[in-house]
Design an enzyme around this catalytic site. Structure first.
Site, PDB file in Angstrom:
ATOM      1  CB  VAL A 185      -0.993   0.056   1.082  1.00  0.00           C
ATOM      2  CG1 VAL A 185      -2.037  -1.227   1.068  1.00  0.00           C
ATOM      3  CG2 VAL A 185      -0.418  -0.179   2.674  1.00  0.00           C
ATOM      4  CE  LYS A 186       4.302   2.145   4.239  1.00  0.00           C
ATOM      5  NZ  LYS A 186       3.615   0.823   4.869  1.00  0.00           N
TER       6      LYS A 186
END
Ligand SMILES: *Cc1c(COP(=O)(O)O)cnc(C)c1O
Length: 397
Positions: A185-186
């Protein structure tokens, strides 16, 4: 923020290079790999992106923080000052080495309050870990002054702020060691991965060796390598590095999309009386991965958070009630719920958590809402989102 929204042909090409050679390992197998060294290439790209002398890729952001601490020689009996608002990885990494996480209050930057840091320094303090949460940063000048005065290592966890800058320098490159995550999710993702950056060649050598079982990485025969010290396996694989390589080349594009979407939402919310924004330290430029704002009190923030969720406006976090990011709900830490025995010194070092309150942090986190900025939104979607958010938030103040 999540780079996975924009996977495309560049990611597929890099991964196929690795699959065609069949070498998924970042070290050795020179003859088989058709000249592909994806992890090494990614390290070189990151060196120039972060204007740093050394980059060590590892298997996750949590591994990056652990390796950075170990490279700086931090272990049993040492104290590391960290913020009350972060991801659980911060104290996990500190405790893995037997060191004591000393949690202190945040201020309206949403990360370390320099005054709280100064008050927490003891003869056992070895490091300050600033966590640049939700796309913006701590007051680095103040933190550098404190770390210089007390001879402490300054570690930057820039996992959520890749691409942000302070006085023109990339976040992560300002302290002694910087850490990044490329988890799913970065802003830049490769599935699972992370990086430690530093300008200190001793820290770099230690990080390089420690993250690969302590192998010395000298000579070309892996089997003949000796071990200057004990290490672990925190290696990244070539497959993961290949995805990261394609993604990091797109970072400037990702950052400009984030900034554009952030600006639309911020301009809309700034017209609402009673809404204020997080303080960005002088000289700082956010990565625009999140838009963070404050409502007048805890009740209005809770109310707005619920109504946003009910209206389908996803990605807006009220961290006060969240299990992952804020000290209030970290009961497993406060109760020291460990699978295996913790040392008496570590238990003793952690006991303050049962009696300490974090009123100043509650004041800021209680009123804060943090909205993830996505890369895949169309202009129309951003405009609709802005309108919905304004209506909902107005009705909650
Ligand atoms: C994601 C994150 C980490 C850990 O990264 P992983 O790659 O998920 O292990 C550490 N610190 C912060 C602030 C993060 O957001």
């Amino acid at each position: 923020m999540p780079g996975f929204e924009l996977f495309g042909s560049a990611e597929r090409k890099e991964v196929n290079d690795v699959l065609e050679s069949g070498v998924l390992m970042r070290y050795g197998f020179d003859g088989m790999r058709n000249g592909h060294w994806k992890a090494k290439e990614l390290e070189t790209e990151l060196q120039s992106a972060f204007k740093t002398q050394h980059v060590q890729l590892v298997s996750s952001g949590t591994a990056a923080v652990s390796v950075a601490l170990a490279a700086a020689g931090i272990g049993a009996g040492d104290e590391v000052i960290m913020p009350s608002f972060t991801f659980v990885a911060s104290f996990e990494a500190i405790m893995m080495l037997g060191a004591v996480p000393v949690l202190v209050d945040i201020d309206d930057t949403l990360t370390l309050d320099p005054k709280a840091v100064e008050n927490a320094v003891t003869p056992q303090t070895k490091a300050i870990m600033v966590v640049h949460m939700c796309g913006s940063m701590g007051d680095m000048d103040a933190l550098l002054r404190i770390s210089d005065t007390h001879d402490l290592v300054l570690i930057e966890d820039a996992c959520q702020a890749i691409g942000g800058t302070y006085n023109g320098k990339p976040l992560g490159s300002i302290g002694n060691l910087g850490c990044f995550s490329f988890d799913f999710v970065k802003t830049i993702t490769c599935g699972e991965g992370g990086a430690v950056i530093t300008n200190n060649s001793n820290y770099y050598r230690s990080a390089d060796q420690y993250s690969d079982h302590g192998h010395d990485h000298e000579g070309s025969d892996r089997g003949a390598e000796t071990h200057p010290f004990l290490g672990y396996n925190f290696r990244i694989s070539e497959l993961h590095a290949a995805v990261g390589l394609a993604q990091v080349r797109r970072l400037p594009d990702f950052l400009s999309i984030q900034k554009k979407n952030y600006t639309v939402l911020r301009n809309a919310l700034s017209k609402i009386p009673g809404v204020t924004f997080r303080t960005v330290p002088n000289g700082g430029e956010e990565s625009y991965a999140f838009l963070n704002f404050f409502l007048p009190d805890l009740e209005s923030a809770r109310h707005a958070s619920k109504n946003l969720k009910d209206a389908g406006v996803d990605g807006c976090f009220h961290y006060f009630d969240n299990n992952w990011h804020y000290v209030r709900k970290w009961n497993h830490l406060k109760n020291m719920q460990s699978l295996y025995p913790l040392s008496a010194a570590l238990k003793d070092g952690l006991s303050y958590l049962q009696t300490t309150s974090f009123e100043q942090s509650d004041h800021f986190i209680g009123r804060n809402i943090s909205c993830l900025i996505k890369l895949s939104w169309t202009e129309e979607e951003v405009a609709q989102r802005a309108e919905k958010m304004v209506n909902i938030i107005k009705s909650c103040i």
